[in-house]
Design a protein around this motif. Structure first.
Motif, PDB file in Angstrom:
ATOM      1  N   GLY A 122       0.817  -1.192   0.035  1.00  0.00           N
ATOM      2  CA  GLY A 122       0.052   0.070   0.102  1.00  0.00           C
ATOM      3  C   GLY A 122       0.835   1.484  -0.083  1.00  0.00           C
ATOM      4  N   VAL A 123       2.273   1.048  -0.218  1.00  0.00           N
ATOM      5  CA  VAL A 123       3.069   2.174  -0.130  1.00  0.00           C
ATOM      6  C   VAL A 123       2.779   2.865  -1.470  1.00  0.00           C
ATOM      7  CG1 VAL A 123       5.435   3.041   0.155  1.00  0.00           C
ATOM      8  CG2 VAL A 123       4.579   1.171   1.580  1.00  0.00           C
ATOM      9  N   VAL A 124       2.596   4.345  -1.483  1.00  0.00           N
ATOM     10  CA  VAL A 124       2.561   4.984  -2.872  1.00  0.00           C
ATOM     11  C   VAL A 124       3.730   6.020  -3.147  1.00  0.00           C
ATOM     12  CG1 VAL A 124       0.930   6.219  -4.234  1.00  0.00           C
ATOM     13  CG2 VAL A 124      -0.002   4.703  -2.847  1.00  0.00           C
ATOM     14  N   MET A 125       4.406   5.904  -4.215  1.00  0.00           N
ATOM     15  CA  MET A 125       5.305   7.016  -4.327  1.00  0.00           C
ATOM     16  C   MET A 125       4.621   8.010  -5.928  1.00  0.00           C
ATOM     17  SD  MET A 125       9.259   5.670  -4.487  1.00  0.00           S
ATOM     18  CE  MET A 125       8.840   4.033  -5.088  1.00  0.00           C
ATOM     19  N   TYR A 126       4.672   9.511  -5.323  1.00  0.00           N
ATOM     20  CA  TYR A 126       4.615  10.271  -6.385  1.00  0.00           C
ATOM     21  C   TYR A 126       5.718  11.003  -6.793  1.00  0.00           C
ATOM     22  CZ  TYR A 126      -0.505   9.780  -5.337  1.00  0.00           C
ATOM     23  OH  TYR A 126      -1.813   9.445  -4.970  1.00  0.00           O
ATOM     24  N   LEU A 127       6.301  10.780  -7.985  1.00  0.00           N
ATOM     25  CA  LEU A 127       7.530  11.403  -8.430  1.00  0.00           C
ATOM     26  C   LEU A 127       7.273  12.424  -9.419  1.00  0.00           C
ATOM     27  CD1 LEU A 127       9.201   7.775  -9.004  1.00  0.00           C
ATOM     28  CD2 LEU A 127       9.543   9.526  -7.020  1.00  0.00           C
ATOM     29  N   ALA A 128       8.227  13.285  -9.378  1.00  0.00           N
ATOM     30  CA  ALA A 128       8.188  14.238 -10.418  1.00  0.00           C
ATOM     31  C   ALA A 128       9.648  14.744 -10.569  1.00  0.00           C
ATOM     32  CB  ALA A 128       7.546  15.608  -9.980  1.00  0.00           C
ATOM     33  N   GLY A 129      10.066  14.714 -11.695  1.00  0.00           N
ATOM     34  CA  GLY A 129      11.761  15.082 -12.133  1.00  0.00           C
ATOM     35  C   GLY A 129      11.955  15.668 -13.320  1.00  0.00           C
ATOM     36  N   GLN A 130      13.030  15.774 -13.874  1.00  0.00           N
ATOM     37  CA  GLN A 130      13.821  16.233 -14.901  1.00  0.00           C
ATOM     38  C   GLN A 130      14.487  15.235 -15.561  1.00  0.00           C
ATOM     39  OE1 GLN A 130      13.616  19.578 -15.652  1.00  0.00           O
ATOM     40  NE2 GLN A 130      12.281  19.688 -13.806  1.00  0.00           N
ATOM     41  N   THR A 131      14.366  15.258 -17.109  1.00  0.00           N
ATOM     42  CA  THR A 131      14.933  14.234 -17.841  1.00  0.00           C
ATOM     43  C   THR A 131      15.819  14.782 -18.800  1.00  0.00           C
ATOM     44  OG1 THR A 131      12.948  14.522 -19.299  1.00  0.00           O
ATOM     45  CG2 THR A 131      12.712  12.913 -17.670  1.00  0.00           C
ATOM     46  N   GLU A 132      16.883  13.983 -19.271  1.00  0.00           N
ATOM     47  CA  GLU A 132      17.708  14.247 -20.295  1.00  0.00           C
ATOM     48  C   GLU A 132      17.940  13.162 -21.246  1.00  0.00           C
ATOM     49  OE1 GLU A 132      21.811  15.136 -18.519  1.00  0.00           O
ATOM     50  OE2 GLU A 132      20.729  16.496 -17.050  1.00  0.00           O
ATOM     51  N   GLY A 133      17.779  13.608 -22.462  1.00  0.00           N
ATOM     52  CA  GLY A 133      17.720  12.473 -23.466  1.00  0.00           C
ATOM     53  C   GLY A 133      16.822  12.915 -24.633  1.00  0.00           C
ATOM     54  N   LEU A 134      16.529  11.895 -25.203  1.00  0.00           N
ATOM     55  CA  LEU A 134      15.517  12.009 -26.122  1.00  0.00           C
ATOM     56  C   LEU A 134      14.649  10.758 -26.206  1.00  0.00           C
ATOM     57  CD1 LEU A 134      14.526  13.021 -28.903  1.00  0.00           C
ATOM     58  CD2 LEU A 134      16.130  11.884 -30.120  1.00  0.00           C
ATOM     59  N   ALA A 135      13.184  10.952 -25.648  1.00  0.00           N
ATOM     60  CA  ALA A 135      12.430   9.989 -25.159  1.00  0.00           C
ATOM     61  C   ALA A 135      11.086  10.422 -24.892  1.00  0.00           C
ATOM     62  CB  ALA A 135      13.014   9.138 -23.971  1.00  0.00           C
ATOM     63  N   SER A 136      10.068   9.475 -25.249  1.00  0.00           N
ATOM     64  CA  SER A 136       8.742  10.007 -24.694  1.00  0.00           C
ATOM     65  C   SER A 136       8.080   8.459 -23.936  1.00  0.00           C
ATOM     66  CB  SER A 136       7.832  10.013 -25.860  1.00  0.00           C
ATOM     67  OG  SER A 136       7.640   8.703 -26.502  1.00  0.00           O
ATOM     68  N   SER A 137       7.168   8.706 -23.018  1.00  0.00           N
ATOM     69  CA  SER A 137       6.568   7.834 -21.892  1.00  0.00           C
ATOM     70  C   SER A 137       5.325   8.190 -21.841  1.00  0.00           C
ATOM     71  CB  SER A 137       7.492   7.354 -20.718  1.00  0.00           C
ATOM     72  OG  SER A 137       7.671   8.657 -19.958  1.00  0.00           O
ATOM     73  N   LEU A 138       4.621   6.853 -21.704  1.00  0.00           N
ATOM     74  CA  LEU A 138       3.161   7.036 -21.589  1.00  0.00           C
ATOM     75  C   LEU A 138       2.674   5.651 -21.280  1.00  0.00           C
ATOM     76  CD1 LEU A 138       0.549   8.496 -20.931  1.00  0.00           C
ATOM     77  CD2 LEU A 138       0.128   8.686 -23.153  1.00  0.00           C
ATOM     78  N   GLY A 139       2.558   4.985 -20.038  1.00  0.00           N
ATOM     79  CA  GLY A 139       2.437   3.747 -20.012  1.00  0.00           C
ATOM     80  C   GLY A 139       2.397   3.141 -18.581  1.00  0.00           C
ATOM     81  N   ALA A 140       2.247   1.794 -18.657  1.00  0.00           N
ATOM     82  CA  ALA A 140       2.140   1.124 -17.344  1.00  0.00           C
ATOM     83  C   ALA A 140       3.782   0.661 -17.221  1.00  0.00           C
ATOM     84  CB  ALA A 140       1.592  -0.301 -17.450  1.00  0.00           C
ATOM     85  N   GLN A 141       4.249   0.729 -15.735  1.00  0.00           N
ATOM     86  CA  GLN A 141       5.582   0.232 -15.297  1.00  0.00           C
ATOM     87  C   GLN A 141       5.416  -0.538 -14.166  1.00  0.00           C
ATOM     88  OE1 GLN A 141       7.629   4.164 -14.665  1.00  0.00           O
ATOM     89  NE2 GLN A 141       8.217   4.013 -16.762  1.00  0.00           N
ATOM     90  N   ALA A 142       6.486  -1.344 -14.077  1.00  0.00           N
ATOM     91  CA  ALA A 142       6.746  -2.053 -12.682  1.00  0.00           C
ATOM     92  C   ALA A 142       8.374  -2.114 -12.396  1.00  0.00           C
ATOM     93  CB  ALA A 142       6.498  -3.551 -13.112  1.00  0.00           C
ATOM     94  N   PHE A 143       8.298  -1.928 -11.184  1.00  0.00           N
ATOM     95  CA  PHE A 143       9.830  -1.567 -10.860  1.00  0.00           C
ATOM     96  C   PHE A 143      10.022  -2.479  -9.494  1.00  0.00           C
ATOM     97  CE2 PHE A 143       8.834   2.641 -12.354  1.00  0.00           C
ATOM     98  CZ  PHE A 143      10.030   2.886 -13.136  1.00  0.00           C
ATOM     99  N   GLU A 144      11.285  -3.070  -9.314  1.00  0.00           N
ATOM    100  CA  GLU A 144      11.667  -3.687  -8.060  1.00  0.00           C
ATOM    101  C   GLU A 144      12.626  -2.716  -7.283  1.00  0.00           C
ATOM    102  OE1 GLU A 144      11.307  -6.684  -5.423  1.00  0.00           O
ATOM    103  OE2 GLU A 144      10.300  -6.910  -7.521  1.00  0.00           O
ATOM    104  N   VAL A 145      12.056  -2.506  -6.069  1.00  0.00           N
ATOM    105  CA  VAL A 145      12.735  -1.560  -5.273  1.00  0.00           C
ATOM    106  C   VAL A 145      13.487  -2.316  -3.944  1.00  0.00           C
ATOM    107  CG1 VAL A 145      12.552   0.421  -3.628  1.00  0.00           C
ATOM    108  CG2 VAL A 145      11.378   0.360  -5.950  1.00  0.00           C
ATOM    109  N   ASN A 146      14.490  -2.311  -3.831  1.00  0.00           N
ATOM    110  CA  ASN A 146      15.335  -2.906  -2.921  1.00  0.00           C
ATOM    111  C   ASN A 146      16.163  -1.956  -1.821  1.00  0.00           C
ATOM    112  OD1 ASN A 146      14.419  -5.859  -3.240  1.00  0.00           O
ATOM    113  ND2 ASN A 146      15.624  -5.600  -5.227  1.00  0.00           N
ATOM    114  N   LEU A 147      16.017  -1.986  -0.649  1.00  0.00           N
ATOM    115  CA  LEU A 147      16.788  -1.010   0.297  1.00  0.00           C
ATOM    116  C   LEU A 147      18.136  -1.863   0.254  1.00  0.00           C
ATOM    117  CD1 LEU A 147      14.239  -0.554   3.049  1.00  0.00           C
ATOM    118  CD2 LEU A 147      15.316   1.305   1.718  1.00  0.00           C
ATOM    119  N   THR A 148      19.250  -0.790   0.604  1.00  0.00           N
ATOM    120  CA  THR A 148      20.673  -1.809   0.325  1.00  0.00           C
ATOM    121  C   THR A 148      21.381  -1.631   1.721  1.00  0.00           C
ATOM    122  OG1 THR A 148      21.571   0.608  -0.728  1.00  0.00           O
ATOM    123  CG2 THR A 148      20.912  -1.241  -2.220  1.00  0.00           C
ATOM    124  N   ASN A 149      20.728  -0.717   2.670  1.00  0.00           N
ATOM    125  CA  ASN A 149      21.379  -0.788   3.796  1.00  0.00           C
ATOM    126  C   ASN A 149      20.576  -0.994   4.922  1.00  0.00           C
ATOM    127  OD1 ASN A 149      19.901   1.784   3.539  1.00  0.00           O
ATOM    128  ND2 ASN A 149      21.367   2.919   4.435  1.00  0.00           N
TER     129      ASN A 149
END
Length: 149
Positions: A122-149
């Motif tokens: 139930g943890v929700v992340m709302y992200l906003a940021g800057q990008t560099e490159g040449l790309a477009s995105s609009l779609g579904a994503q899945a990420f594996e997030v792992n704490l390292t310390n």
């Protein structure tokens, strides 16, 4: 003539989808449980592959994590530097896991991105940021997030 109609229809649908995603990727005005800072690299051609690292700021501490995953929708390559708000984080152990969600963005040299990601705890992340490159995105994503310390 038929090609122009199809291109116009496709463009109209894309604009409506981006407008619809805009409200879905905005964080609530309530106080978040934590904040995050993320650096990520992605490449896409209909399917996306992404990897990166980040820092979670929770209960006065800094916790490092890694990100890996992918999604559908988009093309190009970009570097993302994002910050975000985290909601519904009651225990540090609830942060790790697989996050699913939607993102939108456009990068022509420099651009912006927005995403809303939720994990099974139930943890929700709302992200906003800057990008560099040449790309477009609009779609579904899945990420594996792992704490390292």
């Amino acid at each position: 003539m038929k090609t122009n109609f199809i291109n116009s229809a496709f463009t109209s649908i894309t604009i409506l989808l981006i407008a619809g995603c805009a409200s879905m990727t905005q964080a609530p005005s309530t106080t978040p449980s934590a904040t995050v800072r993320i650096q990520e690299w992605s490449a896409a051609y209909y399917a996306q592959a992404e990897s990166g690292k980040g820092t979670l700021y929770y209960n006065g501490g800094r916790h490092h994590f890694t990100i890996s995953g992918g999604g559908v929708g988009g093309s190009g390559a970009q570097k993302v530097s994002a910050t975000g708000k985290v909601y519904n984080l009651n225990n540090l152990s609830d942060f790790s896991g697989t996050y699913h969600g939607i993102s939108r963005g456009l990068t022509l040299i420099e651009g912006k991105m927005h995403a809303k990601l939720t994990n099974r705890n139930g943890v929700v992340m709302y992200l906003a940021g800057q990008t560099e490159g040449l790309a477009s995105s609009l779609g579904a994503q899945a990420f594996e997030v792992n704490l390292t310390n």
